[in-house]
Design a protein around this motif. Structure first.
Motif, PDB file in Angstrom:
ATOM      1  N   THR A   1      -3.725  -1.257  -0.707  1.00  0.00           N
ATOM      2  CA  THR A   1      -2.595  -0.333  -0.733  1.00  0.00           C
ATOM      3  C   THR A   1      -1.350  -1.075  -0.274  1.00  0.00           C
ATOM      4  OG1 THR A   1      -2.734   0.460   1.551  1.00  0.00           O
ATOM      5  CG2 THR A   1      -4.095   1.607  -0.083  1.00  0.00           C
ATOM      6  N   SER A   2      -0.222  -0.512  -0.649  1.00  0.00           N
ATOM      7  CA  SER A   2       1.039  -0.951  -0.066  1.00  0.00           C
ATOM      8  C   SER A   2       1.131  -0.398   1.345  1.00  0.00           C
ATOM      9  CB  SER A   2       2.215  -0.442  -0.910  1.00  0.00           C
ATOM     10  OG  SER A   2       2.315   0.968  -0.796  1.00  0.00           O
ATOM     11  N   GLY A   3       2.197  -0.762   2.048  1.00  0.00           N
ATOM     12  CA  GLY A   3       2.537  -0.067   3.285  1.00  0.00           C
ATOM     13  C   GLY A   3       3.344   1.172   2.945  1.00  0.00           C
ATOM     14  N   ILE A   4       3.878   1.810   3.952  1.00  0.00           N
ATOM     15  CA  ILE A   4       4.741   2.985   3.764  1.00  0.00           C
ATOM     16  C   ILE A   4       6.119   2.666   4.321  1.00  0.00           C
ATOM     17  CG2 ILE A   4       5.089   5.421   4.366  1.00  0.00           C
ATOM     18  CD1 ILE A   4       2.037   5.669   4.621  1.00  0.00           C
ATOM     19  N   PRO A   5       7.158   2.942   3.505  1.00  0.00           N
ATOM     20  CA  PRO A   5       7.201   3.507   2.160  1.00  0.00           C
ATOM     21  C   PRO A   5       6.619   2.550   1.111  1.00  0.00           C
ATOM     22  CG  PRO A   5       9.365   3.669   3.231  1.00  0.00           C
ATOM     23  CD  PRO A   5       8.520   2.735   4.048  1.00  0.00           C
ATOM     24  N   SER A   6       6.116   3.112   0.020  1.00  0.00           N
ATOM     25  CA  SER A   6       5.566   2.311  -1.072  1.00  0.00           C
ATOM     26  C   SER A   6       6.723   1.856  -1.963  1.00  0.00           C
ATOM     27  CB  SER A   6       4.553   3.132  -1.876  1.00  0.00           C
ATOM     28  OG  SER A   6       5.115   4.366  -2.306  1.00  0.00           O
ATOM     29  N   THR A   7       7.454   0.873  -1.465  1.00  0.00           N
ATOM     30  CA  THR A   7       8.650   0.421  -2.153  1.00  0.00           C
ATOM     31  C   THR A   7       8.801  -1.087  -1.977  1.00  0.00           C
ATOM     32  OG1 THR A   7      10.969   1.013  -2.526  1.00  0.00           O
ATOM     33  CG2 THR A   7      10.292   0.707  -0.235  1.00  0.00           C
ATOM     34  N   THR A   8       9.566  -1.710  -2.860  1.00  0.00           N
ATOM     35  CA  THR A   8       9.569  -3.165  -2.980  1.00  0.00           C
ATOM     36  C   THR A   8       9.953  -3.882  -1.688  1.00  0.00           C
ATOM     37  OG1 THR A   8      10.007  -3.033  -5.345  1.00  0.00           O
ATOM     38  CG2 THR A   8      10.599  -5.101  -4.237  1.00  0.00           C
ATOM     39  N   ALA A   9      11.049  -3.486  -1.073  1.00  0.00           N
ATOM     40  CA  ALA A   9      11.510  -4.206   0.112  1.00  0.00           C
ATOM     41  C   ALA A   9      10.473  -4.182   1.223  1.00  0.00           C
ATOM     42  CB  ALA A   9      12.826  -3.612   0.602  1.00  0.00           C
ATOM     43  N   THR A  10       9.868  -3.028   1.449  1.00  0.00           N
ATOM     44  CA  THR A  10       8.844  -2.921   2.480  1.00  0.00           C
ATOM     45  C   THR A  10       7.607  -3.727   2.104  1.00  0.00           C
ATOM     46  OG1 THR A  10       9.637  -0.703   3.044  1.00  0.00           O
ATOM     47  CG2 THR A  10       7.437  -1.290   3.806  1.00  0.00           C
ATOM     48  N   SER A  11       7.179  -3.611   0.840  1.00  0.00           N
ATOM     49  CA  SER A  11       5.952  -4.287   0.402  1.00  0.00           C
ATOM     50  C   SER A  11       6.099  -5.800   0.417  1.00  0.00           C
ATOM     51  CB  SER A  11       5.575  -3.810  -1.001  1.00  0.00           C
ATOM     52  OG  SER A  11       5.134  -2.475  -0.981  1.00  0.00           O
ATOM     53  N   LEU A  12       7.236  -6.317  -0.059  1.00  0.00           N
ATOM     54  CA  LEU A  12       7.415  -7.769  -0.054  1.00  0.00           C
ATOM     55  C   LEU A  12       7.443  -8.309   1.368  1.00  0.00           C
ATOM     56  CD1 LEU A  12       9.976  -8.547  -2.911  1.00  0.00           C
ATOM     57  CD2 LEU A  12       7.484  -8.403  -2.988  1.00  0.00           C
ATOM     58  N   THR A  13       7.969  -7.524   2.295  1.00  0.00           N
ATOM     59  CA  THR A  13       7.997  -7.965   3.688  1.00  0.00           C
ATOM     60  C   THR A  13       6.610  -7.902   4.306  1.00  0.00           C
ATOM     61  OG1 THR A  13      10.249  -7.058   3.785  1.00  0.00           O
ATOM     62  CG2 THR A  13       9.274  -7.782   5.847  1.00  0.00           C
ATOM     63  N   CYS A  14       5.813  -6.893   3.928  1.00  0.00           N
ATOM     64  CA  CYS A  14       4.412  -6.861   4.357  1.00  0.00           C
ATOM     65  C   CYS A  14       3.680  -8.098   3.854  1.00  0.00           C
ATOM     66  CB  CYS A  14       3.721  -5.604   3.827  1.00  0.00           C
ATOM     67  SG  CYS A  14       4.188  -4.061   4.639  1.00  0.00           S
ATOM     68  N   LEU A  15       3.861  -8.418   2.575  1.00  0.00           N
ATOM     69  CA  LEU A  15       3.201  -9.586   2.006  1.00  0.00           C
ATOM     70  C   LEU A  15       3.670 -10.867   2.687  1.00  0.00           C
ATOM     71  CD1 LEU A  15       1.427 -10.788  -0.374  1.00  0.00           C
ATOM     72  CD2 LEU A  15       3.598 -11.075  -1.571  1.00  0.00           C
ATOM     73  N   GLY A  16       4.977 -11.042   2.781  1.00  0.00           N
ATOM     74  CA  GLY A  16       5.526 -12.301   3.264  1.00  0.00           C
ATOM     75  C   GLY A  16       5.285 -12.573   4.730  1.00  0.00           C
ATOM     76  N   THR A  17       5.280 -11.535   5.541  1.00  0.00           N
ATOM     77  CA  THR A  17       5.120 -11.722   6.984  1.00  0.00           C
ATOM     78  C   THR A  17       3.693 -11.542   7.462  1.00  0.00           C
ATOM     79  OG1 THR A  17       5.561  -9.400   7.503  1.00  0.00           O
ATOM     80  CG2 THR A  17       7.468 -10.894   7.391  1.00  0.00           C
ATOM     81  N   GLY A  18       2.888 -10.796   6.688  1.00  0.00           N
ATOM     82  CA  GLY A  18       1.567 -10.423   7.179  1.00  0.00           C
ATOM     83  C   GLY A  18       1.622  -9.365   8.255  1.00  0.00           C
ATOM     84  N   CYS A  19       2.794  -8.755   8.437  1.00  0.00           N
ATOM     85  CA  CYS A  19       2.991  -7.727   9.464  1.00  0.00           C
ATOM     86  C   CYS A  19       3.032  -6.338   8.837  1.00  0.00           C
ATOM     87  CB  CYS A  19       4.297  -7.953  10.217  1.00  0.00           C
ATOM     88  SG  CYS A  19       4.400  -9.478  11.161  1.00  0.00           S
ATOM     89  N   VAL A  20       2.730  -5.322   9.623  1.00  0.00           N
ATOM     90  CA  VAL A  20       2.844  -3.933   9.183  1.00  0.00           C
ATOM     91  C   VAL A  20       4.309  -3.506   9.264  1.00  0.00           C
ATOM     92  CG1 VAL A  20       0.500  -3.461   9.958  1.00  0.00           C
ATOM     93  CG2 VAL A  20       2.435  -2.973  11.486  1.00  0.00           C
ATOM     94  N   PRO A  21       4.700  -2.436   8.528  1.00  0.00           N
ATOM     95  CA  PRO A  21       6.106  -2.006   8.560  1.00  0.00           C
ATOM     96  C   PRO A  21       6.624  -1.699   9.964  1.00  0.00           C
ATOM     97  CG  PRO A  21       4.980  -0.987   6.723  1.00  0.00           C
ATOM     98  CD  PRO A  21       3.920  -1.680   7.535  1.00  0.00           C
ATOM     99  N   GLY A  22       5.761  -1.142  10.809  1.00  0.00           N
ATOM    100  CA  GLY A  22       6.185  -0.826  12.163  1.00  0.00           C
ATOM    101  C   GLY A  22       6.474  -2.041  13.013  1.00  0.00           C
ATOM    102  N   ARG A  23       6.108  -3.206  12.525  1.00  0.00           N
ATOM    103  CA  ARG A  23       6.415  -4.436  13.246  1.00  0.00           C
ATOM    104  C   ARG A  23       7.570  -5.183  12.599  1.00  0.00           C
ATOM    105  NH1 ARG A  23       3.485  -9.903  14.417  1.00  0.00           N
ATOM    106  NH2 ARG A  23       4.248 -10.326  16.516  1.00  0.00           N
ATOM    107  N   HIS A  24       7.539  -5.340  11.253  1.00  0.00           N
ATOM    108  CA  HIS A  24       8.617  -6.108  10.621  1.00  0.00           C
ATOM    109  C   HIS A  24       9.900  -5.305  10.443  1.00  0.00           C
ATOM    110  CE1 HIS A  24       8.045  -4.197   6.670  1.00  0.00           C
ATOM    111  NE2 HIS A  24       6.804  -4.641   6.568  1.00  0.00           N
ATOM    112  N   GLY A  25       9.826  -3.977  10.412  1.00  0.00           N
ATOM    113  CA  GLY A  25      11.020  -3.149  10.446  1.00  0.00           C
ATOM    114  C   GLY A  25      11.800  -3.036   9.157  1.00  0.00           C
TER     115      GLY A  25
END
Length: 386
Positions: free
Chosen positions: A86-110
């Motif tokens: 699954t993607s993170g939340i929100p299921s949108t490009t900026a959040t997802s690419l940051t999840c992929l690139g950092t290996g962090c969850v949205p609540g951490r990478h912001g």
């Protein structure tokens, strides 16, 4: 079913299972095979390899792909080895690419969505264009990316993408670290040649390739259109050609960042036409499928939006969403980037605003928690392991 229990949420909503089966878990799993410090296990069960190519197809949702497999050649061939993510939340490009690139969850990478309150709460920033964003993307997202960690471990890392993205705010915040090779995205052979060359660097390598045409067509024409299907067929052909050109020792990983839902104009809820959706709202941002609201009267606004939208949406507070696990563990310094009130749309509804005219023409949309938006495939092709 990917994701933990969704108690209190509609049955078609999916929560990410962070640490086990999300985009945030992909590169740490690669890193586990390549000796990256802190990557102590492969969370996804990837083939053992010394060379990986990650092809990220923007807008490649798992349900969309499954219903179209008969129109693909390469994807249908390798889909039997799909790993559900699954993607993170929100299921949108900026959040997802940051999840992929950092290996962090949205609540951490912001990276809290397509648009959200910039650090300090002064203005809304657009995460894709970086309009309104801070001058220093490093300070905005200070955690080392997985690409930086791979480089530190002695892995040759390269990113192959449109040249104009090389030094963008989003690239710097989310994807920094690789050698960036800018290409003409309309020239498939140039991309393939650059990727093959990069995959042969050093004794271990990771190459990241970004493909955006499917998302672009989906937004403009809709995922039910013949144009979207033609674009999927072209992306499938590109992926197949890339696999043929890569050495057998290379493990090719193809994934997406979100799915998509077509939203007809009659399903637009315009905030300017509904007085109860305006009262008490200080800032409205996010995307039509997951609006984020900042307010000084959280409970009253949540109650009004919930009463007005009814079964068309799940309306909750940031604190309740954090408790339910929408964003993973939340760092205090990024908490205020997420809205006080979150509005996750169901079915094919969207909350729109005339103050955001560029969004009114979007056919395909995403950002919410439905399976169609949240689930993405991870296609795994490593000929030497079969």
């Amino acid at each position: 079913m990917t994701g933990p229990a969704t108690a209190g949420l509609p049955s078609d909503f999916v929560l990410p299972d962070y640490g086990r089966s999300t985009l945030s878990d992909l590169l740490p799993s690669v890193g586990a095979h390549l000796g990256v410090s802190g990557c102590d296990r492969d969370r996804l069960g990837l083939p053992v390899a010394q060379r990986y190519v990650v092809l990220l197809v923007d807008g490649l949702g798992d349900q969309l792909l499954r219903q179209s497999l008969q129109h693909t050649e390469y994807f249908s061939e390798v889909y039997g080895d799909v790993i559900p993510l699954t993607s993170g939340i929100p299921s949108t490009t900026a959040t997802s690419l940051t999840c992929l690139g950092t290996g962090c969850v949205p609540g951490r990478h912001g990276m809290a969505g397509y648009s959200f309150l910039a650090p300090g709460g002064g203005q809304v920033m657009n995460a894709l264009t970086w309009e309104g964003g801070p001058e220093d993307p490093h300070s905005f997202q200070p955690h080392a990316t997985m690409f930086e960690r791979l480089v530190q471990a002695g892995v040759a890392v390269e990113s192959v993408g449109p040249a104009r993205f090389a030094d963008s705010g989003l690239t710097t915040a989310a994807l920094r670290g690789p050698v960036f090779t800018g290409i003409d995205e309309t020239d498939a052979q140039e991309r393939i040649d650059a990727t093959v060359r990069a995959s042969r660097a050093g004794s271990r390598s990771v190459v990241y390739v970004y493909e955006r045409s499917l998302d672009h067509t989906g937004h403009g024409r809709g995922v039910a259109s013949s144009e979207w299907l033609a674009t999927l067929t072209a992306v499938d052909a590109f992926a197949g050609r890339l696999r043929e050109a890569l050495d057998d020792e290379v493990c090719l990983l193809v994934t997406g960042d979100h799915g998509m839902v077509d939203v007809p104009p009659q399903r637009h809820i315009l905030v300017e036409d509904v007085p109860s959706l305006q009262r008490g709202v200080d800032v409205l941002a996010g995307e039509g499928r997951l609006r984020q609201v900042w307010t000084r009267d959280v409970e009253a606004v949540r109650s009004r939006w919930g009463a007005e939208l009814g079964e068309r949406a799940v309306v909750t507070t940031r604190e309740d969403a954090i408790e339910q696990g929408w964003f993973g563990p939340m760092d205090g310094q990024v908490r205020d980037r997420f809205g006080d009130v979150l509005v996750a749309m169901r079915d094919d509804w969207a909350v729109m605003s005339r103050a955001l005219p560029g969004e009114l023409g979007l056919v395909g949309q995403h950002g919410s928690l439905t399976e169609r938006e949240m689930r993405v495939p991870l296609l795994v092709d490593h000929p030497e392991s079969w």
